[in-house]
Motif scaffolding. Structure first.
Motif, short mmCIF file in Angstrom:
data_model
loop_
_atom_site.label_atom_id
_atom_site.label_comp_id
_atom_site.label_asym_id
_atom_site.label_seq_id
_atom_site.Cartn_x
_atom_site.Cartn_y
_atom_site.Cartn_z
N THR A 62 -2.65 3.36 3.88
CA THR A 62 -2.40 2.68 5.15
C THR A 62 -0.96 2.21 5.19
O THR A 62 -0.34 1.97 4.15
CB THR A 62 -3.34 1.48 5.35
N GLY A 63 -0.41 2.09 6.39
CA GLY A 63 1.00 1.73 6.49
C GLY A 63 1.88 2.79 5.87
O GLY A 63 2.96 2.49 5.34
N GLY A 64 1.45 4.04 5.95
CA GLY A 64 2.12 5.12 5.24
C GLY A 64 3.29 5.75 5.96
O GLY A 64 3.92 6.67 5.42
N SER A 65 3.62 5.26 7.15
CA SER A 65 4.67 5.92 7.92
C SER A 65 6.07 5.41 7.61
O SER A 65 7.05 6.09 7.89
CB SER A 65 4.40 5.76 9.42
N ARG A 66 6.17 4.20 7.02
CA ARG A 66 7.49 3.60 6.81
C ARG A 66 7.50 2.81 5.51
O ARG A 66 6.47 2.48 4.94
CB ARG A 66 7.85 2.69 7.97
N GLY A 108 5.05 2.09 2.04
CA GLY A 108 3.95 3.02 2.27
C GLY A 108 4.42 4.46 2.29
O GLY A 108 3.78 5.35 1.71
N ARG A 109 5.53 4.72 2.95
CA ARG A 109 6.06 6.08 2.99
C ARG A 109 6.46 6.55 1.60
O ARG A 109 6.18 7.69 1.22
CB ARG A 109 7.27 6.14 3.92
N ALA A 110 7.12 5.68 0.84
CA ALA A 110 7.50 6.05 -0.53
C ALA A 110 6.27 6.36 -1.38
O ALA A 110 6.30 7.27 -2.22
CB ALA A 110 8.32 4.93 -1.17
N VAL A 111 5.18 5.63 -1.16
CA VAL A 111 3.94 5.89 -1.89
C VAL A 111 3.37 7.25 -1.50
O VAL A 111 2.94 8.02 -2.37
CB VAL A 111 2.92 4.77 -1.61
N TYR A 128 -1.61 14.91 -5.03
CA TYR A 128 -2.64 14.35 -4.17
C TYR A 128 -2.54 14.95 -2.76
O TYR A 128 -1.44 15.16 -2.23
CB TYR A 128 -2.47 12.84 -4.03
N ALA A 129 -3.69 15.18 -2.16
CA ALA A 129 -3.76 15.32 -0.70
C ALA A 129 -3.72 13.92 -0.12
O ALA A 129 -4.45 13.03 -0.59
CB ALA A 129 -5.03 16.04 -0.29
N VAL A 130 -2.88 13.68 0.87
CA VAL A 130 -2.64 12.32 1.33
C VAL A 130 -2.97 12.17 2.81
O VAL A 130 -2.57 13.00 3.64
CB VAL A 130 -1.17 11.90 1.11
N VAL A 131 -3.71 11.11 3.11
CA VAL A 131 -3.96 10.71 4.50
C VAL A 131 -2.99 9.58 4.82
O VAL A 131 -3.05 8.51 4.20
CB VAL A 131 -5.41 10.25 4.69
N VAL A 132 -2.09 9.83 5.76
CA VAL A 132 -1.07 8.85 6.14
C VAL A 132 -1.62 8.02 7.29
O VAL A 132 -1.68 8.46 8.44
CB VAL A 132 0.24 9.56 6.58
#
Length: 246
Positions: free
Chosen positions: A12-16, A19-22, A31-35
């Motif tokens: 979650t919070g994966g866009s910036r 979270g983006r770095a993660v 990993y397959a990642v759900v952003v």
């Protein structure tokens, strides 16, 4: 790697920011990642697109972390697309700065809706869905210990997350799933830098013995460790990832 053995991460919070770095770090680990993202569709699609361009697997899914129906759908998308969930990194968060005496309670309610209710909503689905060998990683802040003026509402919300950490670990007893909280110090993200002048940023950078701000990648490395088999004996902990600030 077959569909049955691929490891899947929800961020979650994966866009910036962190979270983006993660997302980028876990994607490099295969990993397959759900952003997960709240409002910045363009940024989320850019992150997912970068993972795909590098040969990885990723989708972006919009969800308000405090809305249970939307978070259920996010997890169900992960399961439909990739077959399950192994790692949940709850990096979404909200920051509001104000002395307590001047705090707008509407802003306080919005902050706690995201930081406290959102953590409970995401954790609820993570506990129900994570596969054995998995990990749930939530976020606090080193401000909980530093007690800086103006951070009362934010630190209180993250203190609630820290209090939850050990309880979640105990509720996962016997399932081979870990849960930990990472508490970054000053980190060079838009969330941190917004509204601060250069003098303030420089002063805060020098708090750590390493005399610099953290980078999102510094935090992502810790997340990658906690999500990996190498970090699986770390459980129920709050890790201050801040370059040595006490």
């Amino acid at each position: 790697m077959s569909e049955s053995t691929i490891r899947v991460a929800v961020v979650t919070g994966g866009s910036r920011g962190i979270g983006r770095a993660v997302v980028e770090r876990l994607a490099r680990e295969g990993y397959a990642v759900v952003v997960g993202y709240a409002g910045r569709k363009d940024a989320a699609e850019e992150v997912a697109g970068a993972v795909l361009a590098a040969g990885g697997r990723a989708i972006s899914v919009q969800a308000d972390v405090a809305d249970e129906d939307q978070i259920i759908e996010l997890f169900e998308r992960a399961e439909r697309e990739f077959g399950g969930v192994d790692v949940v990194v709850h990096a979404a968060g909200k920051l509001a700065l104000s002395p307590v005496a001047e705090l707008d309670l509407a802003e306080f309610d919005a902050l706690h809706r995201t930081n406290v209710r959102g953590t409970f909503v995401v954790a609820k689905q993570a506990l129900r869905r994570l596969r054995a060998g998995g990990a749930l990683i939530t976020f606090s802040t080193s401000v909980v210990g530093l007690a800086l003026p103006g951070y009362g509402a934010y630190a209180a919300s993250k203190g609630a997350v820290e209090a939850l950490t050990r309880i979640l670990a105990n509720e996962l007893r016997g399932r081979d799933i870990t849960t930990n909280t990472v508490a970054p110090g000053p980190t060079a993200t838009d969330l941190f830098l917004d509204g601060k002048d250069e003098q303030t940023i420089d002063r805060m950078a020098k708090q750590a013995p390493l005399e610099r701000l953290g980078a999102p990648e510094d935090i992502a490395e810790t997340i990658a460790f906690l999500a990996s088999p190498a970090g699986h004996w770390v459980n129920g902990q709050v890790l201050r990832v801040n370059g040595g600030i006490v």
